[in-house]
Design a protein around this motif. Sequence first.
Motif, PDB file in Angstrom:
ATOM      1  N   ALA A  20      30.224  69.826  59.390  1.00 17.68           N
ATOM      2  CA  ALA A  20      29.402  68.576  59.179  1.00 17.68           C
ATOM      3  C   ALA A  20      30.276  67.349  59.741  1.00 17.68           C
ATOM      4  N   LEU A  21      31.623  67.398  59.059  1.00 21.02           N
ATOM      5  CA  LEU A  21      32.425  66.277  59.211  1.00 21.02           C
ATOM      6  C   LEU A  21      33.073  65.924  60.513  1.00 21.02           C
ATOM      7  N   MET A  22      33.335  67.242  60.914  1.00 19.81           N
ATOM      8  CA  MET A  22      33.735  67.398  62.515  1.00 19.81           C
ATOM      9  C   MET A  22      32.715  66.772  63.564  1.00 19.81           C
ATOM     10  N   VAL A  23      31.371  67.148  63.463  1.00 22.20           N
ATOM     11  CA  VAL A  23      30.556  66.667  64.148  1.00 22.20           C
ATOM     12  C   VAL A  23      30.216  64.976  64.143  1.00 22.20           C
ATOM     13  N   VAL A  24      30.236  64.662  62.989  1.00 21.77           N
ATOM     14  CA  VAL A  24      29.810  63.304  62.649  1.00 21.77           C
ATOM     15  C   VAL A  24      31.216  62.531  63.313  1.00 21.77           C
ATOM     16  N   ALA A  25      32.592  62.989  63.091  1.00 15.39           N
ATOM     17  CA  ALA A  25      33.721  62.170  63.654  1.00 15.39           C
ATOM     18  C   ALA A  25      33.570  62.228  64.921  1.00 15.39           C
ATOM     19  N   SER A  26      33.165  63.355  65.585  1.00 19.27           N
ATOM     20  CA  SER A  26      33.213  63.664  67.160  1.00 19.27           C
ATOM     21  C   SER A  26      32.281  62.531  67.759  1.00 19.27           C
ATOM     22  N   ALA A  27      31.113  62.551  67.099  1.00 21.62           N
ATOM     23  CA  ALA A  27      30.150  61.657  67.837  1.00 21.62           C
ATOM     24  C   ALA A  27      30.399  60.274  67.790  1.00 21.62           C
ATOM     25  N   PHE A  28      30.925  59.820  66.580  1.00 21.88           N
ATOM     26  CA  PHE A  28      31.417  58.640  66.488  1.00 21.88           C
ATOM     27  C   PHE A  28      32.489  58.038  67.159  1.00 21.88           C
ATOM     28  N   VAL A  29      33.704  58.770  67.211  1.00 17.51           N
ATOM     29  CA  VAL A  29      34.707  58.338  68.045  1.00 17.51           C
ATOM     30  C   VAL A  29      34.157  58.532  69.673  1.00 17.51           C
ATOM     31  N   GLY A  30      33.504  59.780  69.882  1.00 13.72           N
ATOM     32  CA  GLY A  30      33.305  59.834  71.303  1.00 13.72           C
ATOM     33  C   GLY A  30      32.226  58.743  71.714  1.00 13.72           C
ATOM     34  N   TYR A  31      31.621  58.262  70.903  1.00 14.33           N
ATOM     35  CA  TYR A  31      30.723  56.952  71.168  1.00 14.33           C
ATOM     36  C   TYR A  31      31.878  55.655  71.300  1.00 14.33           C
ATOM     37  N   LEU A  32      32.653  55.513  70.417  1.00 17.07           N
ATOM     38  CA  LEU A  32      33.561  54.312  70.558  1.00 17.07           C
ATOM     39  C   LEU A  32      34.571  54.459  71.989  1.00 17.07           C
ATOM     40  N   VAL A  33      34.827  55.456  72.192  1.00 19.00           N
ATOM     41  CA  VAL A  33      35.602  55.366  73.500  1.00 19.00           C
ATOM     42  C   VAL A  33      34.890  55.106  74.869  1.00 19.00           C
ATOM     43  N   THR A  34      33.479  55.159  74.595  1.00 14.05           N
ATOM     44  CA  THR A  34      32.570  54.958  75.810  1.00 14.05           C
ATOM     45  C   THR A  34      32.491  53.240  75.976  1.00 14.05           C
ATOM     46  N   LYS A  35      32.976  52.597  74.910  1.00 16.85           N
ATOM     47  CA  LYS A  35      32.579  51.163  75.054  1.00 16.85           C
ATOM     48  C   LYS A  35      34.004  50.311  75.783  1.00 16.85           C
ATOM     49  N   THR A  79      31.529  62.415  77.224  1.00 16.66           N
ATOM     50  CA  THR A  79      30.951  62.837  78.707  1.00 16.66           C
ATOM     51  C   THR A  79      29.347  62.618  78.365  1.00 16.66           C
ATOM     52  N   TYR A  80      28.912  63.177  77.360  1.00 16.43           N
ATOM     53  CA  TYR A  80      27.417  63.322  77.294  1.00 16.43           C
ATOM     54  C   TYR A  80      26.976  61.950  77.228  1.00 16.43           C
ATOM     55  N   ILE A  81      27.599  61.159  76.286  1.00 20.84           N
ATOM     56  CA  ILE A  81      26.873  59.938  75.985  1.00 20.84           C
ATOM     57  C   ILE A  81      27.014  58.980  77.246  1.00 20.84           C
ATOM     58  N   GLU A  82      28.084  59.277  78.092  1.00 18.01           N
ATOM     59  CA  GLU A  82      27.969  58.409  79.169  1.00 18.01           C
ATOM     60  C   GLU A  82      26.958  58.868  80.208  1.00 18.01           C
ATOM     61  N   SER A  83      26.191  59.861  79.933  1.00  8.40           N
ATOM     62  CA  SER A  83      24.900  60.161  80.990  1.00  8.40           C
ATOM     63  C   SER A  83      23.961  59.552  80.235  1.00  8.40           C
ATOM     64  N   ILE A  84      23.719  59.075  79.214  1.00  5.66           N
ATOM     65  CA  ILE A  84      22.524  58.470  78.684  1.00  5.66           C
ATOM     66  C   ILE A  84      22.495  57.166  79.162  1.00  5.66           C
ATOM     67  N   PRO A  85      21.270  56.587  79.946  1.00  6.36           N
ATOM     68  CA  PRO A  85      21.037  55.357  80.430  1.00  6.36           C
ATOM     69  C   PRO A  85      21.511  54.347  79.911  1.00  6.36           C
ATOM     70  N   ALA A  86      22.534  53.277  80.392  1.00  2.00           N
ATOM     71  CA  ALA A  86      22.857  52.128  79.709  1.00  2.00           C
ATOM     72  C   ALA A  86      21.894  51.321  79.373  1.00  2.00           C
ATOM     73  N   GLU A  87      20.654  51.321  80.152  1.00  2.00           N
ATOM     74  CA  GLU A  87      19.984  50.199  79.750  1.00  2.00           C
ATOM     75  C   GLU A  87      19.067  50.405  78.347  1.00  2.00           C
ATOM     76  N   LEU A  88      19.086  51.578  77.682  1.00  2.00           N
ATOM     77  CA  LEU A  88      18.784  52.066  76.298  1.00  2.00           C
ATOM     78  C   LEU A  88      19.301  51.045  75.296  1.00  2.00           C
ATOM     79  N   GLU A  89      20.888  51.032  75.522  1.00  2.00           N
ATOM     80  CA  GLU A  89      21.626  50.286  74.548  1.00  2.00           C
ATOM     81  C   GLU A  89      21.750  48.800  74.929  1.00  2.00           C
ATOM     82  N   GLU A  90      21.563  48.596  76.277  1.00  2.00           N
ATOM     83  CA  GLU A  90      21.424  46.882  76.414  1.00  2.00           C
ATOM     84  C   GLU A  90      20.234  46.442  75.825  1.00  2.00           C
ATOM     85  N   SER A  91      19.106  47.017  75.882  1.00  2.00           N
ATOM     86  CA  SER A  91      17.803  46.380  75.332  1.00  2.00           C
ATOM     87  C   SER A  91      17.867  46.398  73.899  1.00  2.00           C
TER      88      SER A  91
END
Length: 321
Positions: free
Chosen positions: A109-124, A182-194
């Motif tokens: 659980a902790l690994m999944v949360v940390a991987s998701a959050f850090v993976g999201y941060l490094v896409t910014k 890599t997966y988060i980068e495939s999500i349309p950026a328009e969703l976050e922008e809106s």
Amino acid sequence: MAMTAQEKIDAKREKEYNKKHKRMYKLKPGDIVFNILNYAFFILFTITCIFPFYYLFINTISDNTMVQQGLINFIPHGININNYKALTGVGDLGYAFVVSVTRTIFGTALMVVASAFVGYLVTKQEMWHRSLWYRAIVITMYFNAGLIATYLNLVMLGLTNHYMVYIIPGIVAPYNIILVKTYIESIPAELEESAFIDGASYMQVFTKIVWPLSKPILATIAIFGAVGHWNSFQDSLIYMSNSPKLYTLQHRLYIYLNQSSNLMASMNQGGEAARSAFNAALNTKVIKYTISMISVIPILIVYPFMNRYFEKGIMLGAVKG
């Protein structure tokens, strides 16, 4: 009820389409031979993969004497579940099982949360020194200080002979972070922008948009993490030398394997000692098989439910570099 003219036309068109489609994909002799060989290969491969688990299972429910003599190969004999009942009285097996289950749940659980959050941060792109932090994470996949330095570091941190040594070192998993990024980068950026236009913060975007849409890849890395935690025994072997109650189930299995080898070696001495060793080895062998089966069952149960997420997540997470 009689068909209307339009219905008759539609039915005729559908019939013609089906006939044309069937003719288009009519198998040639070479295709038939290929399909037969293909199915035969994968059926044989499946049997090869399943048989070790089947062999292990039938040996745990068969007569122990026949198991010791190696007579159980394909069909169980003297079926019973006494071996599983007997495990309740085997040493600290209950503690080991609880330790393995809890470390798998909390660690994953902790690994999944940390991987998701850090993976999201490094896409910014606006993250401070994003490339530096990302490269620092990736480089740990190729270089590390080694076992001795890691052990000394954990000793200085006071984590040896402590339950948290199972959890903390595995929270940051570089490979999983790369997959999530890599997966988060495939999500349309328009969703976050809106969402940003509507006044959402990064945390709100992450929890309300990114996290729900990333379930396939999160399920994928959850499988990786759960299997790794459940099967791990080396950290228990190295870091829990003075805390037997914190041994994992796999470590206990390792101990019983060694006991079985030592008991079988002592049988060569002959006499009454040999007979006693034989009986003890019989029990140890049966316990070894039974514990092995129990250690495999949880993963066999969980994986089919996660498989559809696993296939989707691992493919989408590999589209970009």
